[in-house]
Design a protein around this motif. Structure first.
Motif, mmCIF file in Angstrom:
data_model
loop_
_atom_site.group_PDB
_atom_site.id
_atom_site.type_symbol
_atom_site.label_atom_id
_atom_site.label_comp_id
_atom_site.label_asym_id
_atom_site.label_seq_id
_atom_site.Cartn_x
_atom_site.Cartn_y
_atom_site.Cartn_z
ATOM 1 N N PRO A 63 42.751 -37.359 -41.249
ATOM 2 C CA PRO A 63 42.522 -38.447 -42.208
ATOM 3 C C PRO A 63 42.543 -39.827 -41.559
ATOM 4 O O PRO A 63 42.133 -40.798 -42.196
ATOM 5 C CB PRO A 63 43.681 -38.283 -43.201
ATOM 6 C CG PRO A 63 44.744 -37.567 -42.440
ATOM 7 C CD PRO A 63 44.035 -36.666 -41.482
ATOM 8 N N ASP A 64 43.000 -39.946 -40.269
ATOM 9 C CA ASP A 64 42.954 -41.238 -39.602
ATOM 10 C C ASP A 64 41.543 -41.615 -39.175
ATOM 11 O O ASP A 64 41.256 -42.787 -38.923
ATOM 12 C CB ASP A 64 43.850 -41.222 -38.355
ATOM 13 C CG ASP A 64 45.312 -41.107 -38.736
ATOM 14 O OD1 ASP A 64 45.657 -41.520 -39.854
ATOM 15 O OD2 ASP A 64 46.099 -40.593 -37.919
ATOM 16 N N VAL A 65 40.653 -40.636 -39.075
ATOM 17 C CA VAL A 65 39.282 -40.907 -38.652
ATOM 18 C C VAL A 65 38.399 -41.245 -39.836
ATOM 19 O O VAL A 65 37.581 -42.176 -39.784
ATOM 20 C CB VAL A 65 38.715 -39.707 -37.864
ATOM 21 C CG1 VAL A 65 37.239 -39.922 -37.535
ATOM 22 C CG2 VAL A 65 39.519 -39.488 -36.599
ATOM 23 N N ALA A 66 38.526 -40.528 -40.944
ATOM 24 C CA ALA A 66 37.643 -40.741 -42.093
ATOM 25 C C ALA A 66 38.387 -40.441 -43.381
ATOM 26 O O ALA A 66 39.312 -39.623 -43.408
ATOM 27 C CB ALA A 66 36.397 -39.861 -41.983
ATOM 28 N N ASP A 67 37.961 -41.126 -44.455
ATOM 29 C CA ASP A 67 38.450 -40.873 -45.811
ATOM 30 C C ASP A 67 37.345 -40.183 -46.599
ATOM 31 O O ASP A 67 36.168 -40.590 -46.528
ATOM 32 C CB ASP A 67 38.829 -42.184 -46.498
ATOM 33 C CG ASP A 67 40.306 -42.505 -46.307
ATOM 34 O OD1 ASP A 67 41.052 -41.593 -45.920
ATOM 35 O OD2 ASP A 67 40.689 -43.668 -46.538
ATOM 36 N N ILE A 68 37.708 -39.136 -47.388
ATOM 37 C CA ILE A 68 36.740 -38.377 -48.181
ATOM 38 C C ILE A 68 37.134 -38.478 -49.648
ATOM 39 O O ILE A 68 38.317 -38.304 -50.007
ATOM 40 C CB ILE A 68 36.692 -36.896 -47.752
ATOM 41 C CG1 ILE A 68 36.442 -36.790 -46.244
ATOM 42 C CG2 ILE A 68 35.605 -36.156 -48.516
ATOM 43 C CD1 ILE A 68 35.111 -37.348 -45.802
ATOM 44 N N LEU A 69 36.133 -38.729 -50.504
ATOM 45 C CA LEU A 69 36.367 -38.831 -51.942
ATOM 46 C C LEU A 69 35.224 -38.135 -52.677
ATOM 47 O O LEU A 69 34.051 -38.329 -52.333
ATOM 48 C CB LEU A 69 36.458 -40.303 -52.373
ATOM 49 C CG LEU A 69 36.678 -40.556 -53.867
ATOM 50 C CD1 LEU A 69 38.023 -39.994 -54.313
ATOM 51 C CD2 LEU A 69 36.591 -42.052 -54.177
ATOM 52 N N ILE A 70 35.577 -37.289 -53.669
ATOM 53 C CA ILE A 70 34.559 -36.605 -54.469
ATOM 54 C C ILE A 70 34.153 -37.528 -55.613
ATOM 55 O O ILE A 70 34.960 -37.822 -56.507
ATOM 56 C CB ILE A 70 35.096 -35.271 -55.018
ATOM 57 C CG1 ILE A 70 35.531 -34.357 -53.865
ATOM 58 C CG2 ILE A 70 34.043 -34.579 -55.867
ATOM 59 C CD1 ILE A 70 36.133 -33.053 -54.330
#
Length: 527
Positions: A63-70
């Protein structure tokens, strides 16, 4: 009994749930992803990804590289937080693993490419993101283009470091990732075309001088009856010591009483002359002199008259070749020692360079333009204004000569083969001096005996020209040397004919060339 049965039932239910969860995990682990994709996301920017099937749950590896949201059942929102790679797992409503997406957060390469095309539209530069670094590859036309592209890429690296320190990404302060260093620019660019620069320098100087001098010196003595003696002098006089009668001289000579005072052991006409003596007359080069002596009159005359003219020509043509961006130095001359007293510890020696010195730093720019940082100096030893130095620990006296120096330190830009004057000087020094006896020196004709006058005029013209050229190496057979036409004289040529060189053969020069000497091109071919 009832309580024991309840505990046994809870234990069975727990074991059953654990076995069910273990079976589910095993099923999920053994499932193969439907597709494998690589999603590139620019740093600090976001992307929306459309999915082929509805997704109910996602998992991010780092999660330090990218954030994901649906956003919706078939849309994912991806935000790049830090440089690096991770993966995203997607599950459907039945908790089946649908897909695995590889996410790579890179620098904003598209923005960097756009800036490079705007700055240098004629250059073809490829840009790559290598973990935390930026790689540049391609061929450019000049070193200036390499420098521009490198500085533009370094600006994007600095932007990454500045943004990481900002407060807009507060989650970075809570990151468990230890590698937060900023990368570097990997320069794989190559400069096409000739990159060797040959600099031709010409230093031309003419010095003219004119001297006119008229100096009249005389002394006259006239003895009248009695002890009075009178006269005149032009050129200075001194008051020597007088030895009176009855005194023993240093050499043991006795001066008897009743004799006149003597000067240096010689007794002239009277005591007054012994007490007043003129300075010796000198003529530097040209002049006339006369002397008159009678029983009562002495007259000496010396006229120093000169008219000199001088002409000097100084020409230096140093040539130096180096690679673009590399400094080169050249010196044709030598070094002279300068003694430096060290008090009671004696004297040490330091050396000072003199002669024709050249130092330049070329940079090949676009369009055949050459930027040259140049330092040229021409110096020579002169005996005037020399300094005598002595040391306390030594009885020797050292004479240090002085230097006359012409130098220039400039930065210019020229195209291949163009010439520019970087320095020029026209100097005209005029000095006149007149020394005369008040009143008598203003008399016509005779007043020249009571005057000393000098006229000095010095003129100097100096110009320094530079010509940079793009050069390539020559084949060994195409090189002409100054020594190609020299042939050692034979005994008959040297003793009988008095010649210092023999007869040159037709094959004395490489490849049968008939031209050579100092007017030929050496070492490099001019493009």
């Amino acid at each position: 009994m009832t309580r024991f049965f309840g505990m046994k039932l809870a234990y069975v239910v727990t074991i059953g749930m654990f076995l069910a969860i273990a079976g589910k995990v095993e099923a999920e682990t053994s499932a193969e992803p439907l597709t494998q994709e690589v999603l590139a996301v620019p740093l600090f920017k976001s992307r929306v990804v459309k999915l082929d099937a509805p997704v109910t749950r996602v998992s991010v590896g780092n999660p330090d590289v990218a954030d994901i949201l649906i956003l919706r059942a078939t849309q994912l929102y991806v935000l790049g937080k830090d440089l690096g790679t991770t993966n995203v797992l997607l599950w459907d409503a039945n908790d089946r693993l649908m897909d695995t997406v590889s996410v790579e957060v890179t620098h904003d390469l598209e923005s960097l490419k756009l800036k490079l095309r705007q700055l240098m539209p004629s250059e073809t530069i490829e840009v790559y993101s290598v973990q935390r670094s930026i790689a540049l590859r391609g061929q450019v036309s000049s070193a200036m283009a390499v420098d521009t592209a490198t500085k533009a890429a370094e600006g994007y690296l600095a932007q990454v470091q500045t943004a990481r320190k900002g407060a807009q990404f507060e989650q970075d302060s809570q990151s468990r990732r230890e590698d937060k260093t900023v990368g570097e620019v990997i320069n794989l660019l190559q400069v096409s075309g000739a990159q060797q620069v040959m600099l031709e320098v010409k230093v031309a100087e003419i010095q003219r001088s004119e001297l006119r001098r008229l100096d009249a010196q005389f002394n006259a003595f006239n003895r009248e009856a009695g002890n009075w003696v009178w006269g005149g002098v032009n050129g200075g006089a001194s008051f020597p010591d007088v030895v009176f009668p009855g005194v023993t001289l240093p050499d043991g000579t006795q001066i008897p009483a009743g004799r006149r005072p003597v000067f240096n052991g010689i007794a002239p006409w009277g005591p007054a002359i012994d007490e007043f003596a003129p300075n010796p007359m000198t003529i530097q080069n040209q002049g006339i002199f006369a002397s008159l002596l009678t029983n009562d009159f002495l007259f000496n005359l010396a006229i120093d008259a000169a008219k000199d003219k001088g002409l000097a020509k100084i020409l230096a043509e140093p040539t130096l070749t180096t690679l673009t961006g590399q400094e080169a130095r050249f010196l044709s001359g030598g070094e002279f020692p300068i003694p430096v007293p060290q008090g009671q510890n004696g004297t040490t020696i330091e050396f000072k360079e003199f002669g024709v010195g050249l130092a330049f730093l070329p940079v090949v720019l676009g369009g055949g333009v050459i930027n040259v940082k140049l330092n040229i100096s021409v110096s020579e030893l002169v005996s005037s204004n020399a300094v005598a130095v002595s040391s306390l620990g030594s009885s020797s006296t050292f004479l240090i000569p002085s230097l006359t120096k012409r130098s220039a330190d400039v930065v210019v830009e020229l195209k291949d083969g163009q010439t520019i004057g970087i320095a020029g000087l026209i100097s005209d020094n005029l000095r006149e001096s007149v020394q005369k006896f008040p009143g008598l020196g203003d008399l016509p004709i005779l007043g020249a005996l009571f005057r000393s006058q000098d006229f000095i005029n010095q003129e100097s013209e100096l110009v320094i020209l530079v010509t940079p050229r793009l050069a390539k190496p020559l084949a060994p057979g195409d090189i002409h040397l100054p020594t190609d036409k020299f042939v050692e004289p034979s005994d008959s040529d040297f003793y009988l004919m008095g010649k210092m060189e023999g007869h040159a053969e037709a094959s004395a020069t490489p490849n049968g060339a008939t031209t050579g000497g100092t007017d030929a091109d050496y070492g490099h071919r001019i493009e």
